[in-house]
Scaffold this active site. Structure first.
Site, mmCIF file in Angstrom:
data_model
loop_
_atom_site.group_PDB
_atom_site.id
_atom_site.type_symbol
_atom_site.label_atom_id
_atom_site.label_comp_id
_atom_site.label_asym_id
_atom_site.label_seq_id
_atom_site.Cartn_x
_atom_site.Cartn_y
_atom_site.Cartn_z
ATOM 1 N N GLU A 57 33.973 143.180 37.774
ATOM 2 C CA GLU A 57 33.076 144.152 37.157
ATOM 3 C C GLU A 57 33.511 145.586 37.445
ATOM 4 O O GLU A 57 33.412 146.464 36.591
ATOM 5 C CB GLU A 57 31.644 143.919 37.616
ATOM 6 C CG GLU A 57 31.005 142.665 37.050
ATOM 7 C CD GLU A 57 30.914 142.681 35.531
ATOM 8 O OE1 GLU A 57 30.900 143.779 34.938
ATOM 9 O OE2 GLU A 57 30.841 141.591 34.935
ATOM 10 N N TYR A 139 24.512 149.276 36.144
ATOM 11 C CA TYR A 139 25.110 148.192 35.369
ATOM 12 C C TYR A 139 25.789 147.168 36.274
ATOM 13 O O TYR A 139 25.567 145.952 36.148
ATOM 14 C CB TYR A 139 26.127 148.726 34.355
ATOM 15 C CG TYR A 139 27.012 147.602 33.863
ATOM 16 C CD1 TYR A 139 26.545 146.689 32.938
ATOM 17 C CD2 TYR A 139 28.287 147.406 34.410
ATOM 18 C CE1 TYR A 139 27.316 145.610 32.535
ATOM 19 C CE2 TYR A 139 29.059 146.335 34.019
ATOM 20 C CZ TYR A 139 28.578 145.442 33.083
ATOM 21 O OH TYR A 139 29.339 144.366 32.714
ATOM 22 N N ASP A 157 26.042 146.712 28.963
ATOM 23 C CA ASP A 157 27.276 147.474 28.830
ATOM 24 C C ASP A 157 27.422 147.926 27.385
ATOM 25 O O ASP A 157 26.484 147.791 26.577
ATOM 26 C CB ASP A 157 28.475 146.644 29.290
ATOM 27 C CG ASP A 157 28.821 145.491 28.337
ATOM 28 O OD1 ASP A 157 28.023 145.194 27.416
ATOM 29 O OD2 ASP A 157 29.895 144.888 28.514
#
Length: 376
Positions: A57, A139, A157
């Site tokens: 990520e 996020y 996202d």
């Protein structure tokens, strides 16, 4: 009632129906990614590794999946867990990150690994605690919580923003619509398989609900998508006109020793390209130009113009005039020499690789094992 209001009124009902259809599509059409546990393996009891989820990520922030795959594989081969990454030197991490861009991510990655390792090597399993770690924002915290720990977190996202903007025909410009989009995603997240749901939304945006020429006829949510009914799904998400990037200028100086070594130096730890390696350059920044002539070289030499390179950063574009010289003598203070066999492994950002390549084509390329010389 206006169509926009009708869409909002139907959102709650539709959100209950969206997750099952999206998950069924994901089970059949998910992407095979090196950091992902496939739905069937997950259902059979294979657990996601929070370290690999976190690493992927962080790498994926503002970078494409295709660009990340090779970097991810190299990282986990070299540092298979967070303790191994914490034990690595910052310099080695920056070298491994070179070319992936947004280098503050690499510095935060190392700081986060250090902190998690000091705390016993386990990542926290909830968004609030994850956000306390270096480099983990809203996020990333939601993605780790959902994918690694099966928490019902709203993962939003760019792909998800596009899907939701089209699904509900959100007319508000994207820069202002983010809270509305997040609220809609929160209502859609199922209690069961929230991690798969998050990845399904991202896969849908990446493979079906693409920015240009979306493949609407293959979309599992097409029956509920109000942008399809409008006849112009590409209009969403609505965006304000982009401000033109300013153009900055500067110069770079590629000095080469008799044995082919290239003169390099390390940039300051903070600021643009912080902690990365570079050839000597003039003092350009995002806000000001640097000198562009050979007269600005850090030391006297027979500097020859080798061409101009261009590079685009997030907030500005850069043009650099490159100069090349063969030199000998003492190493300037604060600089070091990198041999031809080592240059591809240095922590060189892409813009510096471009500068070196302008002066010495092929210098930064990794030697192919098929072309390497074999012992006689």
């Amino acid at each position: 009632m206006a169509p926009h209001d009708q869409t909002r009124k139907a959102a709650s009902r539709e959100s209950e129906e969206i997750a099952p259809r999206l998950l069924a599509w994901y089970d059949a059409h998910h992407r095979d990614l090196p950091w992902r546990i496939a739905p069937r393996a997950l259902a059979s009891g294979t657990k996601p590794d929070p370290y690999r989820v976190w690493l992927s990520e962080v790498m994926l922030q503002q970078t494409t999946v295709e660009a990340v795959k090779a970097y991810f594989r190299a990282f986990v081969e070299k540092w298979p867990d967070v303790e191994a990454l914490a034990a690595a030197s910052t310099e080695d991490v920056m070298k491994a990150w070179a070319g992936l861009g947004y280098y503050s991510r690499a510095r935060n990655l190392k700081a986060c690994a250090d902190l998690v390792a000091r705390r016993g090597g386990s990542f926290p399993d909830n968004e609030a605690s994850l956000r306390e770690l270096p480099g983990i924002g809203a996020y990333t915290a939601a993605a780790i919580a959902a994918i690694a720990f099966d928490r019902p977190a709203a993962v939003v996202d760019g792909n998800v923003e596009r899907v939701v903007s089209r699904l509900f025909s959100i007319e508000t410009p994207l820069s202002e619509a983010k809270p509305e989009i997040r609220a809609l995603v929160e209502r859609m997240v199922p209690d069961k398989r929230p991690g798969d749901f998050a990845q399904a939304m991202m896969d849908l945006g990446a493979t079906i609900c693409t920015p240009r020429r979306p493949r609407c006829m293959l979309c599992p949510l097409r029956a509920d998508c109000s942008a399809i009914l409008s006849g112009d799904p590409e209009r969403f998400p609505v965006r304000l006109p982009k401000a033109e990037r300013p153009l900055r200028r500067g110069a770079a100086f590629v000095a080469v020793r008799g044995d082919g070594a290239i003169l390099l130096r390390k940039r300051p730890d903070k600021g643009l390209l912080g902690g990365m390696t570079e050839v000597p350059t003039t003092a350009w920044t995002a806000r000001m130009d640097g000198a562009t002539t050979a007269a600005a070289a850090p030391f006297a030499a027979d500097w020859q113009f080798a061409g101009q390179i261009a590079h685009v950063f997030t907030h500005f574009a850069l043009e650099i005039d490159v100069f090349h010289a063969q030199v000998s003598g003492d190493t300037p203070a604060g600089h070091f020499w990198s041999l031809p066999s080592d240059i591809s492994g240095e922590a060189l950002p892409t813009v510096m690789k471009k500068a070196i390549e302008a002066a010495i084509p092929g210098a930064t390329k990794k030697p192919s094992p098929h072309t390497a010389k074999r012992p006689a």
